[in-house]
Scaffold this motif. Sequence first.
Motif, short mmCIF file in Angstrom:
data_model
loop_
_atom_site.label_atom_id
_atom_site.label_comp_id
_atom_site.label_asym_id
_atom_site.label_seq_id
_atom_site.Cartn_x
_atom_site.Cartn_y
_atom_site.Cartn_z
N VAL A 5 11.35 -7.96 7.81
CA VAL A 5 10.08 -7.08 7.10
C VAL A 5 10.41 -6.69 5.77
O VAL A 5 11.69 -6.15 5.48
N PRO A 6 9.78 -6.82 4.76
CA PRO A 6 9.86 -6.43 3.29
C PRO A 6 9.96 -5.07 3.37
O PRO A 6 9.31 -4.46 4.11
N ALA A 7 10.84 -4.74 2.46
CA ALA A 7 10.84 -2.96 2.29
C ALA A 7 9.90 -2.67 1.23
O ALA A 7 9.61 -1.26 1.79
N TYR A 8 9.25 -3.41 0.55
CA TYR A 8 8.17 -3.01 -0.48
C TYR A 8 6.80 -4.00 -0.55
O TYR A 8 7.04 -4.81 0.31
N GLY A 9 5.85 -3.47 -1.14
CA GLY A 9 4.70 -4.32 -1.20
C GLY A 9 3.86 -4.55 0.09
O GLY A 9 2.99 -5.06 0.15
N LEU A 10 4.15 -3.04 0.77
CA LEU A 10 3.28 -2.79 2.07
C LEU A 10 2.37 -1.91 1.53
O LEU A 10 2.22 -0.79 1.94
N TRP A 11 1.49 -2.24 0.73
CA TRP A 11 0.35 -1.44 0.25
C TRP A 11 -0.81 -1.12 1.27
O TRP A 11 -1.22 0.17 1.14
N PHE A 12 -0.89 -1.66 2.27
CA PHE A 12 -1.84 -1.41 3.45
C PHE A 12 -1.32 -0.18 4.19
O PHE A 12 -1.88 1.04 4.46
N ASN A 17 -0.69 5.71 5.45
CA ASN A 17 -0.24 7.18 5.40
C ASN A 17 -0.60 7.93 4.49
O ASN A 17 -0.96 9.17 4.81
N ALA A 18 -1.02 7.38 3.19
CA ALA A 18 -1.49 8.52 2.24
C ALA A 18 -3.00 9.05 2.82
O ALA A 18 -3.36 10.15 2.72
N GLY A 19 -3.75 8.21 3.56
CA GLY A 19 -5.07 8.66 3.78
C GLY A 19 -4.61 9.64 5.21
O GLY A 19 -5.58 10.53 5.37
N ILE A 20 -3.98 9.32 5.90
CA ILE A 20 -3.62 10.18 7.12
C ILE A 20 -3.22 11.59 6.77
O ILE A 20 -3.84 12.47 7.22
N PHE A 21 -2.22 11.67 5.83
CA PHE A 21 -1.80 13.10 5.20
C PHE A 21 -2.91 13.70 4.36
O PHE A 21 -3.28 15.00 4.57
N ILE A 22 -3.71 12.85 3.66
CA ILE A 22 -4.82 13.60 2.80
C ILE A 22 -6.02 14.18 3.92
O ILE A 22 -6.53 15.00 3.82
N ALA A 45 -3.24 13.42 -5.12
CA ALA A 45 -2.81 12.63 -6.16
C ALA A 45 -1.16 12.60 -5.92
O ALA A 45 -0.64 11.56 -6.12
N PHE A 46 -0.64 13.61 -5.60
CA PHE A 46 0.84 13.71 -5.15
C PHE A 46 1.15 12.91 -3.99
O PHE A 46 2.16 12.16 -4.05
N ILE A 47 0.27 13.07 -3.09
CA ILE A 47 0.62 12.11 -1.87
C ILE A 47 0.41 10.67 -2.18
O ILE A 47 1.15 9.72 -1.72
N VAL A 48 -0.56 10.35 -2.73
CA VAL A 48 -0.79 9.03 -3.21
C VAL A 48 0.44 8.49 -3.99
O VAL A 48 0.99 7.16 -3.80
N ALA A 49 0.74 8.94 -5.11
CA ALA A 49 1.83 8.67 -5.71
C ALA A 49 3.32 8.37 -5.04
O ALA A 49 3.83 7.61 -5.25
N LEU A 50 3.36 9.28 -3.90
CA LEU A 50 4.49 9.36 -3.15
C LEU A 50 4.59 8.04 -2.33
O LEU A 50 5.44 7.26 -2.43
N PHE A 51 3.36 7.87 -1.47
CA PHE A 51 3.50 6.84 -0.77
C PHE A 51 3.41 5.50 -1.38
O PHE A 51 3.74 4.34 -0.90
N ALA A 52 2.84 5.30 -2.53
CA ALA A 52 2.82 4.07 -3.39
C ALA A 52 4.22 3.82 -3.77
O ALA A 52 4.29 2.48 -3.93
N GLU A 53 5.19 4.69 -4.00
CA GLU A 53 6.69 4.06 -3.98
C GLU A 53 7.19 4.10 -2.82
O GLU A 53 8.16 3.19 -2.77
N MET A 54 6.94 4.87 -1.86
CA MET A 54 7.55 4.41 -0.60
C MET A 54 7.32 3.41 0.05
O MET A 54 8.17 2.68 0.78
#
Length: 218
Positions: A5-12, A17-22, A45-54
């Motif tokens: 399973v790739p570590a990143y590129g999991l944009w969905f 995750n961002a949607g759930i916390f928001i 915005a903070f949450i989106v930036a976080l999960f975009a990198e996570m």
Amino acid sequence: MTGDVPAYGLWFLAAINAGIFILFAFSFFKPKTPRDWRSLGAFSAFIVALFAEMYGFPLTLYLLAGWLGTSFPALDPLSHDAGHLWPAMFGWSMDPHWSPFHLLSFVFIGGGFILIATAWRVLHEAQRAGNLATTGPYARLRHPQYVGFVLIMIGFFLQWPTLVTGLMLPVLIVMYWRLARSEEREVEAAFGDKYRRYASAVPAFLPRPANLLRSSRG
């Protein structure tokens, strides 16, 4: 094909995750005024930036890959676990999910959501009755909901620090401070001396130890 399973590129996954916390924040905070929406928008915005990198693109790890590879040769700088940077920076070889930073992050995040939800119920009841909110969390802090948002963001930063969220965090703290001051002027204009007496007895953001020990006043 290795099937790994790739570590990143999991944009969905990042979006979910961002949607759930928001959505959690929205359901607890229940924004109504333009100020409320600005508060939620900044947090989002903070949450989106976080999960975009996570889960999406690990910008911080790419920028720090050279330093991480030199300073911590046993660490794969582009692995998912490497994103939990605090244990690596302390030279710990433990599973980062069991590090003190990660465990403490749950306290901050959970406490922040509980504080927001509890404060909203008190504020909603007070607004319906045309009263000043002074019970529950408001007996200890004048701005518990803003404090709740900051606790959640600090919690996520303890769990998964990034350069972007590290830059955003102090900016958002200042923004919440300014929103709180603006809110105070409006409430003081509405309640006058009653609010001034309340503000002189209850701190804005950091509870006094004595206030934490005493029970809520009705």
